[in-house]
Design a protein around this motif. Structure first.
Motif, PDB file in Angstrom:
ATOM      1  N   UNK A  20      -6.039   0.498   4.056  1.00 21.26           N
ATOM      2  CA  UNK A  20      -6.769   1.523   4.808  1.00 21.26           C
ATOM      3  C   UNK A  20      -5.812   2.567   5.370  1.00 21.26           C
ATOM      4  N   UNK A  21      -4.660   2.142   5.881  1.00 18.41           N
ATOM      5  CA  UNK A  21      -3.673   3.076   6.426  1.00 18.41           C
ATOM      6  C   UNK A  21      -3.172   4.021   5.343  1.00 18.41           C
ATOM      7  N   UNK A  22      -2.882   3.481   4.167  1.00 16.37           N
ATOM      8  CA  UNK A  22      -2.381   4.332   3.078  1.00 16.37           C
ATOM      9  C   UNK A  22      -3.423   5.368   2.670  1.00 16.37           C
ATOM     10  N   UNK A  23      -4.684   4.956   2.629  1.00 17.63           N
ATOM     11  CA  UNK A  23      -5.750   5.904   2.277  1.00 17.63           C
ATOM     12  C   UNK A  23      -5.850   7.021   3.323  1.00 17.63           C
ATOM     13  N   UNK A  58       4.978   4.407   6.524  1.00 20.73           N
ATOM     14  CA  UNK A  58       6.011   3.372   6.441  1.00 20.73           C
ATOM     15  C   UNK A  58       5.622   2.112   7.206  1.00 20.73           C
ATOM     16  N   UNK A  59       4.633   2.182   8.111  1.00 21.19           N
ATOM     17  CA  UNK A  59       4.155   0.983   8.804  1.00 21.19           C
ATOM     18  C   UNK A  59       3.607  -0.052   7.819  1.00 21.19           C
ATOM     19  N   UNK A  60       3.221   0.396   6.624  1.00 22.91           N
ATOM     20  CA  UNK A  60       2.679  -0.532   5.629  1.00 22.91           C
ATOM     21  C   UNK A  60       3.761  -1.433   5.063  1.00 22.91           C
ATOM     22  N   UNK A  61       5.044  -1.047   5.175  1.00 24.54           N
ATOM     23  CA  UNK A  61       6.122  -1.839   4.579  1.00 24.54           C
ATOM     24  C   UNK A  61       7.191  -2.253   5.597  1.00 24.54           C
TER      25      UNK A  61
END
Length: 385
Positions: A20-23, A58-61
């Motif tokens: 969802x964050x990436x989208x 970058x919070x996704x990784x």
């Protein structure tokens, strides 16, 4: 749970939240680039916005790296542009920091947000009346939302870990039950069947009525013992909370001297002369040591009957010393005369495991034309049954 150190450990975003964050970041980047293209020029504000959004992505990784990128970009934007929008974005990003980062990173983020808000309120006129309270309110909401998501993630992690622990415990219990049942089969029923089969085969070749009567009596006694072992095994399988007593302890009263005397008679009944060298009185050893000694003696004698029925002689020796007790069972026989009874190798393997549990040692193998089993067990007073 909020007081648990495990709750505040750094963690990654849930896969669904990551997607969802990436989208969302993709949409924001597309909007920012679209405004820059529509305006006909690419300003430093557009660059800061794009870098900020990439920092959020970058919070996704790498959440900790992303947190410091966001704080750095927001600080640059506030100091050089005096924009209240950067404060708003920094306040909203506190939610991602609260979900993923360690407490000290969260505190740094809050301190940076507070310092930048104070700077804007004092040095610029960007914030409208009550703007400070608005930023504080948004930051508080973002922090609470982040903690709520962290709580959900932590509960899921704890539940998964607990389920894995329960599965490991159940597997361990299943293996323990299997070992107990296998021990009952081997230590009780298999030994009795060995005697029954040996004497059943020897019965037609017995030279006189007395010898035949010995074989018949042994077959009858062993069959009764096998039935008792089967009943004990069935009880063990029906009620796993009750541990059935070891068959050898029931037979020999938990006394190694009584056990080796009876085992010597079994060897003599099988036609193997036996020399018994043991104290005349009971050994002063902990019950667990005596129980393991009985197990070793039974295993050694049954192996002689099972694998070396034509042995010329056998010897059972017990040596009691102040700090240890030693059991030695030896048989001398021609290698060409071996029984064809099957062997799974479990007996000696389990014997070695049992000895290791009480810091004992087992040596078994050929020596000087004979086969010897030697068990040495320490007799410290702290050994418990």
């Amino acid at each position: 749970m909020l007081r648990s150190p495990r709750f505040w450990e750094p963690r990654t975003l849930h896969p669904v939240a990551r997607l969802l964050l990436i989208v969302i970041i993709g949409v924001l980047l597309a909007v920012a680039i679209g405004f820059a293209v529509e305006g006909g020029e690419f300003t430093r504000y557009d660059l800061l916005a794009i870098v900020f959004y990439l920092g959020l992505a970058a919070f996704a990784w790498h959440p900790m790296t992303a947190a410091f990128i966001v704080m750095l970009i927001s600080s640059v934007g506030v100091v050089f542009t005096g924009s209240g929008g950067d404060l708003l974005e920094l306040a909203i990003s506190l939610g991602l920091v609260a979900v993923t980062c360690a407490p000290w990173v969260i505190i740094i983020h809050i301190v940076v947000l507070g310092a930048l808000t104070a700077y804007v309120a004092v040095e610029t006129t960007t914030l409208a009346a009550g703007g400070v309270y608005g930023i504080a309110g948004i930051a508080t909401i973002a922090f609470l939302v982040g903690v709520a998501f962290r709580l959900v993630t932590a509960r899921e992690t704890i539940l998964v870990a607990e389920r894995a622990r329960v599965e490991r415990d159940l597997e361990a219990l299943a293996r323990e039950d299997q070992e107990r049942i296998a021990d009952q089969l081997h230590d009780g029923i298999a030994h009795d069947l060995t005697l029954i089969l040996f004497h059943a085969r020897a019965l037609p070749r017995q030279p006189d009525d007395a010898a035949r009567q010995v074989s018949l009596t042994t077959i009858e006694d062993s069959a009764e013992q096998a039935l008792q072992s089967i009943q004990s095994l069935l009880s063990l399988m029906r009620d796993t909370t009750t541990e059935a007593p070891p068959p050898q302890e029931t037979r020999y009263e938990g006394n190694i001297i009584v056990a080796i005397a009876a085992l010597s008679e079994l060897l003599r009944d099988a036609g193997i002369p036996v020399t018994l060298d043991a104290p005349s009185t009971a050994l002063d050893v902990p019950p667990v040591v005596e129980r393991v000694l009985i197990e070793m003696a039974i295993e050694a004698v049954m192996n002689i009957i099972k694998h070396a029925p034509k042995s010329r002689s056998a010897r059972i020796h017990i040596d009691r010393q102040p700090d240890q007790v030693e059991l030695v069972v030896t048989n001398v026989g021609a290698p060409s005369h071996r029984s064809n009874l099957p062997s799974g190798g479990r007996g000696l393997r389990r014997a070695r495991q049992r000895l290791n549990q009480i810091h004992g040692r087992l040596q078994a193998g050929p020596t000087d034309g004979a086969w010897e089993l030697r068990a040495i067990i320490a007799t410290e007073s702290d050994l418990n049954a």
